[in-house]
Design a protein around this motif. Structure first.
Motif, PDB file in Angstrom:
ATOM      1  N   THR A 124       0.824  -1.215   0.000  1.00  0.00           N
ATOM      2  CA  THR A 124       0.000   0.000   0.000  1.00  0.00           C
ATOM      3  C   THR A 124       0.857   1.264   0.000  1.00  0.00           C
ATOM      4  O   THR A 124       0.477   2.260  -0.621  1.00  0.00           O
ATOM      5  CB  THR A 124      -0.967   0.017   1.201  1.00  0.00           C
ATOM      6  OG1 THR A 124      -0.213  -0.167   2.397  1.00  0.00           O
ATOM      7  CG2 THR A 124      -2.019  -1.056   1.069  1.00  0.00           C
ATOM      8  N   PHE A 125       2.007   1.239   0.659  1.00  0.00           N
ATOM      9  CA  PHE A 125       2.876   2.415   0.674  1.00  0.00           C
ATOM     10  C   PHE A 125       3.245   2.823  -0.751  1.00  0.00           C
ATOM     11  O   PHE A 125       3.144   3.996  -1.120  1.00  0.00           O
ATOM     12  CB  PHE A 125       4.146   2.140   1.495  1.00  0.00           C
ATOM     13  CG  PHE A 125       5.113   3.288   1.483  1.00  0.00           C
ATOM     14  CD1 PHE A 125       4.980   4.328   2.389  1.00  0.00           C
ATOM     15  CD2 PHE A 125       6.156   3.327   0.567  1.00  0.00           C
ATOM     16  CE1 PHE A 125       5.868   5.396   2.377  1.00  0.00           C
ATOM     17  CE2 PHE A 125       7.047   4.387   0.550  1.00  0.00           C
ATOM     18  CZ  PHE A 125       6.906   5.422   1.451  1.00  0.00           C
ATOM     19  N   ASP A 169       2.312   6.586  -5.292  1.00  0.00           N
ATOM     20  CA  ASP A 169       2.247   6.682  -6.750  1.00  0.00           C
ATOM     21  C   ASP A 169       3.622   6.525  -7.401  1.00  0.00           C
ATOM     22  O   ASP A 169       4.000   7.289  -8.284  1.00  0.00           O
ATOM     23  CB  ASP A 169       1.589   8.008  -7.163  1.00  0.00           C
ATOM     24  CG  ASP A 169       1.104   7.987  -8.604  1.00  0.00           C
ATOM     25  OD1 ASP A 169       0.777   6.891  -9.107  1.00  0.00           O
ATOM     26  OD2 ASP A 169       1.074   9.065  -9.233  1.00  0.00           O
ATOM     27  N   VAL A 170       4.364   5.508  -6.941  1.00  0.00           N
ATOM     28  CA  VAL A 170       5.682   5.235  -7.524  1.00  0.00           C
ATOM     29  C   VAL A 170       5.530   4.754  -8.961  1.00  0.00           C
ATOM     30  O   VAL A 170       4.431   4.426  -9.413  1.00  0.00           O
ATOM     31  CB  VAL A 170       6.474   4.210  -6.681  1.00  0.00           C
ATOM     32  CG1 VAL A 170       6.682   4.707  -5.276  1.00  0.00           C
ATOM     33  CG2 VAL A 170       5.808   2.857  -6.698  1.00  0.00           C
ATOM     34  N   GLY A 171       6.625   4.685  -9.663  1.00  0.00           N
ATOM     35  CA  GLY A 171       6.610   4.258 -11.060  1.00  0.00           C
ATOM     36  C   GLY A 171       6.240   2.792 -11.231  1.00  0.00           C
ATOM     37  O   GLY A 171       6.137   2.027 -10.263  1.00  0.00           O
ATOM     38  N   ARG A 176       7.802  -5.652  -7.108  1.00  0.00           N
ATOM     39  CA  ARG A 176       7.146  -6.157  -5.907  1.00  0.00           C
ATOM     40  C   ARG A 176       6.105  -7.223  -6.246  1.00  0.00           C
ATOM     41  O   ARG A 176       5.965  -8.213  -5.525  1.00  0.00           O
ATOM     42  CB  ARG A 176       6.521  -5.012  -5.105  1.00  0.00           C
ATOM     43  CG  ARG A 176       7.536  -4.043  -4.518  1.00  0.00           C
ATOM     44  CD  ARG A 176       8.612  -4.715  -3.681  1.00  0.00           C
ATOM     45  NE  ARG A 176       8.034  -5.508  -2.605  1.00  0.00           N
ATOM     46  CZ  ARG A 176       8.665  -6.446  -1.936  1.00  0.00           C
ATOM     47  NH1 ARG A 176       9.919  -6.736  -2.212  1.00  0.00           N
ATOM     48  NH2 ARG A 176       8.059  -7.114  -0.971  1.00  0.00           N
ATOM     49  N   LEU A 177       5.371  -7.052  -7.344  1.00  0.00           N
ATOM     50  CA  LEU A 177       4.434  -8.092  -7.762  1.00  0.00           C
ATOM     51  C   LEU A 177       5.188  -9.377  -8.087  1.00  0.00           C
ATOM     52  O   LEU A 177       4.750 -10.478  -7.718  1.00  0.00           O
ATOM     53  CB  LEU A 177       3.596  -7.626  -8.961  1.00  0.00           C
ATOM     54  CG  LEU A 177       2.614  -8.650  -9.513  1.00  0.00           C
ATOM     55  CD1 LEU A 177       1.642  -9.157  -8.449  1.00  0.00           C
ATOM     56  CD2 LEU A 177       1.847  -8.047 -10.699  1.00  0.00           C
ATOM     57  N   ALA A 178       6.343  -9.246  -8.726  1.00  0.00           N
ATOM     58  CA  ALA A 178       7.153 -10.433  -9.038  1.00  0.00           C
ATOM     59  C   ALA A 178       7.585 -11.160  -7.769  1.00  0.00           C
ATOM     60  O   ALA A 178       7.604 -12.398  -7.732  1.00  0.00           O
ATOM     61  CB  ALA A 178       8.366 -10.035  -9.874  1.00  0.00           C
TER      62      ALA A 178
END
Length: 171
Positions: free
Chosen positions: A20-21, A26-28, A35-37
């Protein structure tokens, strides 16, 4: 195929629960993809999960000459899938994922072309499944599933329903 897509749903659920951070700041796209990987790695035991991986064994992942599909390098030859689930040494390509942020207003066609090419069974680097997800701050804004070089309407609907069932996509 539903087994693998359920693993993607679980990874997305973990991603939204723990990242959530990054979403709020709104990072790239690249940090989100990474992080999803990481969350995908927990779901796909026995497989490698890589970001921007441009190889098939010893060969560079390239589109066929004359392809109308856009590429990611300045020479217009190589492509870099956002996330791949594969076995590098064999090579065995299970899953490729293209990730977009919902705030990205560029046309979707570039990512859709990549997924059509990456899942095309007539090309030497075909992945069994391609997934396109648009990440919103609180949930997945849009998704598509590709198989056999085309969008798979039935699996896309099934995947969207699974996301909806887990609260990751609005009705």
């Amino acid at each position: 195929m539903q087994t693998e897509l359920n693993k993607v749903v679980t990874a997305l659920s973990e991603f939204y629960a723990h990242e959530t951070f990054l979403l709020e700041k709104d990072v790239g796209e690249r940090p989100l993809t990474h992080r999803l990987a990481v969350h995908l790695e927990h779901q796909f035991a026995g497989w490698q999960v890589d970001c921007d991986y441009d190889r098939l064994g010893e060969r560079t992942l390239r589109l066929p000459h004359g392809s109308i599909i856009s590429t990611d390098d300045h020479l217009g030859k190589s492509i870099y899938p956002d996330i791949v689930v594969h076995q590098r040494e064999i090579p065995n390509n299970l899953l490729t994922i293209e990730v977009r942020k919902s705030a990205n207003h560029q046309p979707l066609e570039h990512d859709q072309h990549k997924l059509r090419a990456l899942t095309d069974p007539h090309l030497w680097f075909a992945y069994w499944i391609g997934v396109f997800v648009t990440l919103g701050r609180k949930q997945v804004a849009m998704s598509e599933v590709y198989t056999g070089g085309v969008i798979d309407p039935a699996m896309s609907i099934w995947f969207a329903e699974r996301l909806k069932d887990t609260g990751l996509r609005a009705g």
